[in-house]
Design an enzyme around this catalytic site. Sequence first.
Site: not given
Length: 472
Positions: A64, A139, A163
Amino acid sequence: MKINDYKTNGKTPLQNATEASLYAKELQPKLNAMVTFTDLEPQVENLKNISKDALMYGVPIVLKDNVTTKGILTTASSKILGNYVPVYNAHIADKLRDAGAIVIGKSSMDELGMGGTNLSAATGPVYNPYDLSRISGGSSGGSAVLVAAGAVPFAIGTDTGDSVRKPASYNGIVGVKPTYGRISRYGIIPYASSLDHVGYFTRNMYDAALALEVLAGRDDRDMTSSFLPVEKYTEYSHDVTGKKIAVLKNVTDIIPSMELKEQMNHLEEELRKKGAVVEEVSMREDLLRAALAVYFIIANCEATANHSNLDGIRFGVQEGKDSYEDIMTKSRTAGFSGLIRKRFVIGSYGLFEENQERLLRKAQKVRRLIVDEMNELYKTYDAIVAPASLKGAPKATDAEDKLSNEYLIAESYMCLGNFSGYPSMTVPFAMVDGLPVGLNMTCRAFEEQTMFTIGQAIEEISGWCDKTVEVK
């Protein structure tokens, strides 16, 4: 493929990594999941210093884009970090390198991790591989869709409210948030420090356990990381006999789809056949209804403090030139989306001295009450479970941060795993209207072995192991 398949498929690490990178690039116009692709050859060269027995030797993975990587752009999907190239690695980046993993790139996310849709990234929305008109969830949406589509078998995410676990549900994969402190957060661009967890995605339970063996452990640079020894997580039991599972009625009672209700009932019956004790329980409705507000206050107050250094002066994209005040004002205005600025305004309001007692302190006290309520259940049960979402991923045009009063609890209760810091995981188990839905489970602190054991039983019942979806 599973993680271990990359070691035995007859291809070199460079071939595997190149194929993964090329496929991710092929998917990019449809999924928009990547921010940056990395240079593979130096990483393959580094494998000469790594044992071929390393747990992720030659395995292509994705990080990420809030994981700092030395010499590689790290933006957290925010314009203000559009030129940020770190001079050091996050702890987990080093751990994965030492385990032999090859990072093919950095994935898109909601800006600074603040969101649940992955529509707010500076590079644009990320789309769901099951239906390109739908959201990935956030997210950590970029990482989730790349695992679901089969580009990589493993990807890092972070989880502050849900998330990792919500995108896992929307994309039909396993999403793990271990116990707070089980994985070091050194080098992770933060959202809310008391809620943030490093998490990850896989497509099966064994890989989820293997990944935690790689990532877990004490790091003196993160004072919140645990001193407890790292367990041999891949040796988890496959026997759920006697395991006590609490099904959260506050969520299941409002499932709108008969299709999902039937699949939930089937799962409960099959778990009982395997020897588990499965019972319905309820938590205090008023506490659960307050959870989202509590989360929003704590998270935004902590985020405002954490990101006060994003001012265009110390690092990041700089706008303005007349004065420090001019630079800070213009850099933050241009660098943050309207959604993020709104959250900072809320956080700043909560941090005003005159508001701290009636807002932030009150939210922290309610958080404690919620965790106490959970602990009462853990005196009897090994796990608390409920659907991670009431339906499949919503259309991108319909997705928003606001939740209906009807589904307030069901769509936001997973932040309880962040309030408590307890290990929590989403496992795929159902299809509703052609879209995947996962089951979320939360266990006691540092009982990841129990979590994997129950997760394995769910995987066997659903038959959902190492599935990928063809992106059309």
